[in-house]
Design a protein around this motif. Structure first.
Motif, PDB file in Angstrom:
ATOM      1  N   LEU A  21     -14.182  -7.519 -71.744  1.00 18.86           N
ATOM      2  CA  LEU A  21     -13.440  -7.239 -70.369  1.00 18.86           C
ATOM      3  C   LEU A  21     -13.159  -8.294 -69.389  1.00 18.86           C
ATOM      4  O   LEU A  21     -12.249  -8.343 -68.498  1.00 18.86           O
ATOM      5  CB  LEU A  21     -14.325  -6.102 -69.454  1.00 18.86           C
ATOM      6  CG  LEU A  21     -14.454  -4.979 -70.465  1.00 18.86           C
ATOM      7  CD1 LEU A  21     -15.498  -3.976 -69.594  1.00 18.86           C
ATOM      8  CD2 LEU A  21     -13.219  -4.007 -70.501  1.00 18.86           C
ATOM      9  N   MET A  22     -13.825  -9.387 -69.821  1.00 15.73           N
ATOM     10  CA  MET A  22     -13.806 -10.659 -68.778  1.00 15.73           C
ATOM     11  C   MET A  22     -12.447 -11.568 -69.361  1.00 15.73           C
ATOM     12  O   MET A  22     -12.118 -11.465 -70.522  1.00 15.73           O
ATOM     13  CB  MET A  22     -14.896 -11.429 -69.059  1.00 15.73           C
ATOM     14  CG  MET A  22     -16.328 -10.838 -68.586  1.00 15.73           C
ATOM     15  SD  MET A  22     -16.249 -10.402 -66.921  1.00 15.73           S
ATOM     16  CE  MET A  22     -16.605 -12.179 -66.337  1.00 15.73           C
ATOM     17  N   ARG A  23     -11.912 -12.381 -68.480  1.00 13.35           N
ATOM     18  CA  ARG A  23     -10.801 -13.155 -68.879  1.00 13.35           C
ATOM     19  C   ARG A  23     -10.956 -14.582 -68.090  1.00 13.35           C
ATOM     20  O   ARG A  23     -11.572 -14.745 -67.025  1.00 13.35           O
ATOM     21  CB  ARG A  23      -9.403 -12.549 -68.204  1.00 13.35           C
ATOM     22  CG  ARG A  23      -9.195 -10.863 -69.054  1.00 13.35           C
ATOM     23  CD  ARG A  23      -8.695 -11.342 -70.313  1.00 13.35           C
ATOM     24  NE  ARG A  23      -8.108 -10.110 -70.719  1.00 13.35           N
ATOM     25  CZ  ARG A  23      -8.970  -9.166 -71.162  1.00 13.35           C
ATOM     26  NH1 ARG A  23     -10.363  -9.334 -71.438  1.00 13.35           N
ATOM     27  NH2 ARG A  23      -8.484  -7.995 -71.950  1.00 13.35           N
ATOM     28  N   GLU A  24     -10.495 -15.632 -68.867  1.00  9.91           N
ATOM     29  CA  GLU A  24     -10.554 -17.105 -68.456  1.00  9.91           C
ATOM     30  C   GLU A  24      -8.984 -17.397 -67.807  1.00  9.91           C
ATOM     31  O   GLU A  24      -8.241 -16.808 -68.146  1.00  9.91           O
ATOM     32  CB  GLU A  24     -10.801 -18.039 -69.332  1.00  9.91           C
ATOM     33  CG  GLU A  24     -12.509 -17.792 -69.983  1.00  9.91           C
ATOM     34  CD  GLU A  24     -12.750 -18.677 -71.108  1.00  9.91           C
ATOM     35  OE1 GLU A  24     -13.317 -19.724 -70.704  1.00  9.91           O
ATOM     36  OE2 GLU A  24     -12.599 -18.311 -72.171  1.00  9.91           O
ATOM     37  N   THR A  71      -9.376  -7.001 -59.773  1.00 13.00           N
ATOM     38  CA  THR A  71      -8.923  -6.149 -60.888  1.00 13.00           C
ATOM     39  C   THR A  71      -9.615  -6.355 -62.170  1.00 13.00           C
ATOM     40  O   THR A  71     -10.033  -5.241 -62.639  1.00 13.00           O
ATOM     41  CB  THR A  71      -7.259  -6.396 -60.987  1.00 13.00           C
ATOM     42  OG1 THR A  71      -6.652  -6.079 -59.694  1.00 13.00           O
ATOM     43  CG2 THR A  71      -6.855  -5.467 -62.212  1.00 13.00           C
ATOM     44  N   LEU A  72      -9.970  -7.411 -62.538  1.00 13.05           N
ATOM     45  CA  LEU A  72     -10.953  -7.547 -63.691  1.00 13.05           C
ATOM     46  C   LEU A  72     -12.227  -7.022 -63.799  1.00 13.05           C
ATOM     47  O   LEU A  72     -12.586  -6.553 -64.539  1.00 13.05           O
ATOM     48  CB  LEU A  72     -10.686  -9.235 -63.965  1.00 13.05           C
ATOM     49  CG  LEU A  72      -9.400  -9.722 -64.553  1.00 13.05           C
ATOM     50  CD1 LEU A  72      -9.537 -11.272 -64.553  1.00 13.05           C
ATOM     51  CD2 LEU A  72      -8.943  -9.337 -65.809  1.00 13.05           C
ATOM     52  N   ALA A  73     -12.743  -7.348 -62.456  1.00 13.53           N
ATOM     53  CA  ALA A  73     -13.900  -6.723 -62.243  1.00 13.53           C
ATOM     54  C   ALA A  73     -14.161  -5.247 -62.302  1.00 13.53           C
ATOM     55  O   ALA A  73     -15.419  -4.645 -62.623  1.00 13.53           O
ATOM     56  CB  ALA A  73     -14.474  -7.249 -60.929  1.00 13.53           C
ATOM     57  N   SER A  74     -13.061  -4.475 -61.806  1.00 18.50           N
ATOM     58  CA  SER A  74     -13.024  -3.188 -61.753  1.00 18.50           C
ATOM     59  C   SER A  74     -13.832  -2.359 -63.090  1.00 18.50           C
ATOM     60  O   SER A  74     -14.834  -1.468 -62.931  1.00 18.50           O
ATOM     61  CB  SER A  74     -11.730  -2.709 -61.497  1.00 18.50           C
ATOM     62  OG  SER A  74     -11.728  -1.035 -61.238  1.00 18.50           O
ATOM     63  N   PRO A  75     -13.407  -2.531 -64.253  1.00 19.28           N
ATOM     64  CA  PRO A  75     -13.877  -1.753 -65.386  1.00 19.28           C
ATOM     65  C   PRO A  75     -15.388  -2.228 -65.739  1.00 19.28           C
ATOM     66  O   PRO A  75     -16.271  -1.297 -66.261  1.00 19.28           O
ATOM     67  CB  PRO A  75     -13.039  -2.182 -66.758  1.00 19.28           C
ATOM     68  CG  PRO A  75     -12.356  -3.370 -66.132  1.00 19.28           C
ATOM     69  CD  PRO A  75     -12.087  -3.359 -64.639  1.00 19.28           C
ATOM     70  N   LEU A  78     -21.461 -18.007 -69.996  1.00 23.14           N
ATOM     71  CA  LEU A  78     -20.615 -17.597 -68.979  1.00 23.14           C
ATOM     72  C   LEU A  78     -19.403 -18.710 -68.752  1.00 23.14           C
ATOM     73  O   LEU A  78     -18.226 -18.630 -68.659  1.00 23.14           O
ATOM     74  CB  LEU A  78     -20.860 -17.247 -67.571  1.00 23.14           C
ATOM     75  CG  LEU A  78     -20.077 -16.788 -66.406  1.00 23.14           C
ATOM     76  CD1 LEU A  78     -19.566 -15.525 -66.712  1.00 23.14           C
ATOM     77  CD2 LEU A  78     -20.730 -16.904 -65.198  1.00 23.14           C
ATOM     78  N   GLY A  79     -19.825 -19.987 -68.693  1.00 25.78           N
ATOM     79  CA  GLY A  79     -18.972 -20.999 -68.209  1.00 25.78           C
ATOM     80  C   GLY A  79     -18.512 -21.144 -66.883  1.00 25.78           C
ATOM     81  O   GLY A  79     -19.080 -20.363 -66.072  1.00 25.78           O
ATOM     82  N   ARG A  80     -17.771 -22.083 -66.534  1.00 24.36           N
ATOM     83  CA  ARG A  80     -17.365 -22.399 -65.048  1.00 24.36           C
ATOM     84  C   ARG A  80     -15.875 -22.322 -64.694  1.00 24.36           C
ATOM     85  O   ARG A  80     -15.592 -22.592 -63.801  1.00 24.36           O
ATOM     86  CB  ARG A  80     -17.940 -23.665 -64.761  1.00 24.36           C
ATOM     87  CG  ARG A  80     -19.442 -23.945 -64.907  1.00 24.36           C
ATOM     88  CD  ARG A  80     -20.092 -25.156 -64.381  1.00 24.36           C
ATOM     89  NE  ARG A  80     -21.454 -25.511 -64.577  1.00 24.36           N
ATOM     90  CZ  ARG A  80     -22.266 -26.568 -64.579  1.00 24.36           C
ATOM     91  NH1 ARG A  80     -21.418 -27.685 -64.064  1.00 24.36           N
ATOM     92  NH2 ARG A  80     -23.349 -26.656 -64.935  1.00 24.36           N
ATOM     93  N   ASP A  81     -15.368 -21.547 -65.489  1.00 30.76           N
ATOM     94  CA  ASP A  81     -14.011 -21.155 -65.373  1.00 30.76           C
ATOM     95  C   ASP A  81     -13.760 -20.475 -63.891  1.00 30.76           C
ATOM     96  O   ASP A  81     -14.589 -19.552 -63.761  1.00 30.76           O
ATOM     97  CB  ASP A  81     -13.498 -20.322 -66.313  1.00 30.76           C
ATOM     98  CG  ASP A  81     -11.916 -19.919 -66.056  1.00 30.76           C
ATOM     99  OD1 ASP A  81     -11.083 -20.550 -66.444  1.00 30.76           O
ATOM    100  OD2 ASP A  81     -11.763 -18.679 -65.742  1.00 30.76           O
ATOM    101  N   ASP A  82     -12.885 -20.943 -62.943  1.00 29.25           N
ATOM    102  CA  ASP A  82     -12.821 -20.094 -61.953  1.00 29.25           C
ATOM    103  C   ASP A  82     -12.717 -18.817 -61.834  1.00 29.25           C
ATOM    104  O   ASP A  82     -13.295 -17.990 -61.019  1.00 29.25           O
ATOM    105  CB  ASP A  82     -11.767 -20.896 -61.086  1.00 29.25           C
ATOM    106  CG  ASP A  82     -11.782 -22.251 -60.809  1.00 29.25           C
ATOM    107  OD1 ASP A  82     -13.082 -22.861 -60.739  1.00 29.25           O
ATOM    108  OD2 ASP A  82     -10.831 -23.038 -60.275  1.00 29.25           O
ATOM    109  N   LEU A  83     -11.694 -18.124 -62.587  1.00 33.72           N
ATOM    110  CA  LEU A  83     -11.595 -16.754 -62.878  1.00 33.72           C
ATOM    111  C   LEU A  83     -12.735 -16.165 -63.115  1.00 33.72           C
ATOM    112  O   LEU A  83     -13.140 -14.947 -62.648  1.00 33.72           O
ATOM    113  CB  LEU A  83     -10.279 -16.428 -63.620  1.00 33.72           C
ATOM    114  CG  LEU A  83      -9.930 -15.095 -63.884  1.00 33.72           C
ATOM    115  CD1 LEU A  83      -9.597 -14.433 -62.364  1.00 33.72           C
ATOM    116  CD2 LEU A  83      -8.780 -14.772 -64.783  1.00 33.72           C
ATOM    117  N   MET A  84     -13.522 -16.561 -64.263  1.00 30.17           N
ATOM    118  CA  MET A  84     -14.726 -15.876 -64.730  1.00 30.17           C
ATOM    119  C   MET A  84     -15.733 -15.850 -63.366  1.00 30.17           C
ATOM    120  O   MET A  84     -16.319 -14.979 -63.360  1.00 30.17           O
ATOM    121  CB  MET A  84     -15.238 -16.723 -65.846  1.00 30.17           C
ATOM    122  CG  MET A  84     -14.470 -16.597 -67.014  1.00 30.17           C
ATOM    123  SD  MET A  84     -14.657 -15.114 -68.172  1.00 30.17           S
ATOM    124  CE  MET A  84     -16.093 -15.445 -68.893  1.00 30.17           C
TER     125      MET A  84
END
Length: 328
Positions: A89-92, A101-105, A122-128
């Protein structure tokens, strides 16, 4: 039987209290009641950490262990074990949908969980990071217990208000992460990362539970009554991934804590939310240190994080053990 670890009287007393939170395996319990724990982490470059955390949760005794990660990580983690439920469900970055929107599910899953671990791989990608921030806010609204480690602590360092004052939250920094967190809230511990420094950081963050990992682990929510040391003997190999066993173990103990507080079985004594949160954090430390001791005794300098995973049920039996009614 493995050799028994040396224990101080204080450690024995704390283990007795942790044992009180461990649910017996009764016939009336159905699937999922003994723990539904999820780990958010796992990205293109990091697939081991969320696996080790979720497997520690499962091997300690959680009924259902989930990993919420990116699709590339999911494809890999699914090959590690069929026992985990893996949700891609997560996206980079770059990705065309916003974090909300990504957090919703992911947020939709929270009502089905007893506890949530965030950070391994998890990493430090801004979107993640932005997606996780949305999830933390939602989890806080639902009063879901949280365990934050690794790059979730990087997020807290930048946005301490996400967890400040949330007393269902456990942070598990190492010494370096501890220093960064202290700096982020304007706290000068004068180099003290031990008892007093741990208390000071917990207080600066409004009473969250801090587990400062190190040669000994200090656990505190800022109060004298709930500041304890995890000083069980561990192994002398500091391989990566051992902290993931800690987060998964705390996740399961938090799930059992919830059952204890709800009175899901006839319990001994009466312990409150704050004391049981401390016990879950300390218990995770004790189990992880015992896993390290056992694995190091077998593997020595070749020890790897996966060796700790194998020792989780052994460490549980050595330190805590089953209630008699679970053996009938």
């Amino acid at each position: 039987m493995p050799d028994q670890p040396e224990m101080s009287p204080a450690t024995k007393e704390l283990l007795k209290k942790v044992r009180m939170m461990v649910p017996p395996m009764l016939e009336k319990f159905h699937k999922g009641m003994l723990g539904r724990v999820a780990v958010i982490g796992g990205s293109e470059n990091y697939t081991g950490a969320p696996y080790f955390s979720a497997m520690a949760s499962a091997r300690l005794g959680a009924d259902l262990s989930h990993v919420i990660c990116t699709p590339p990580a999911a494809n890999v983690i699914k090959t590690y074990s069929p026992n985990l439920m893996v949700h891609p469900l997560m996206r980079e970055s770059p990705f065309h949908q916003p974090a909300s929107t990504l957090a919703s599910p992911v947020i939709a899953m929270l009502t089905h969980l007893h506890s949530l671990v965030i950070g391994p791989g998890l990493g430090r990608d801004d979107l993640m990071q932005a997606t996780v921030a949305e999830v933390i806010a939602a989890a806080r609204e639902k009063k879901l217990p949280l365990v934050l480690d690794a790059d979730a602590l990087w997020l807290v360092q930048k946005r301490p208000e996400l967890v400040k004052g949330y007393k269902e939250c456990v942070l598990t920094p190492n010494v370096v992460e501890f220093g960064r967190l202290a700096q982020s809230v304007g706290l000068d511990t004068h180099g003290d990362t031990g008892k007093e420094g741990c208390k000071a950081l917990a207080n600066a963050l409004g009473g969250v539970m801090v587990v400062r990992k190190g040669g000994v682990d200090w656990i505190s929510d800022g109060s004298d009554d709930r500041t304890v040391v995890g000083d069980g003997q561990g192994g002398r190999k500091r391989s990566g991934g051992q902290g993931d066993t800690l987060t998964g173990s705390i996740g399961t103990l938090l799930a059992w804590r919830g059952m204890y507080l709800e009175g899901a079985w006839e319990t001994e004594g009466s312990m409150g939310r704050e004391e049981t949160l401390m016990l879950a954090a300390w218990g995770g430390s004790a189990i992880t240190r015992e896993c390290s001791r056992l694995a190091f005794g077998k593997r020595g300098r070749s020890l790897q994080a996966s060796d700790l995973t194998d020792e989780v049920p052994v460490a549980f039996e050595t330190l805590i053990g089953e209630k008699e009614e679970s053996k009938l």
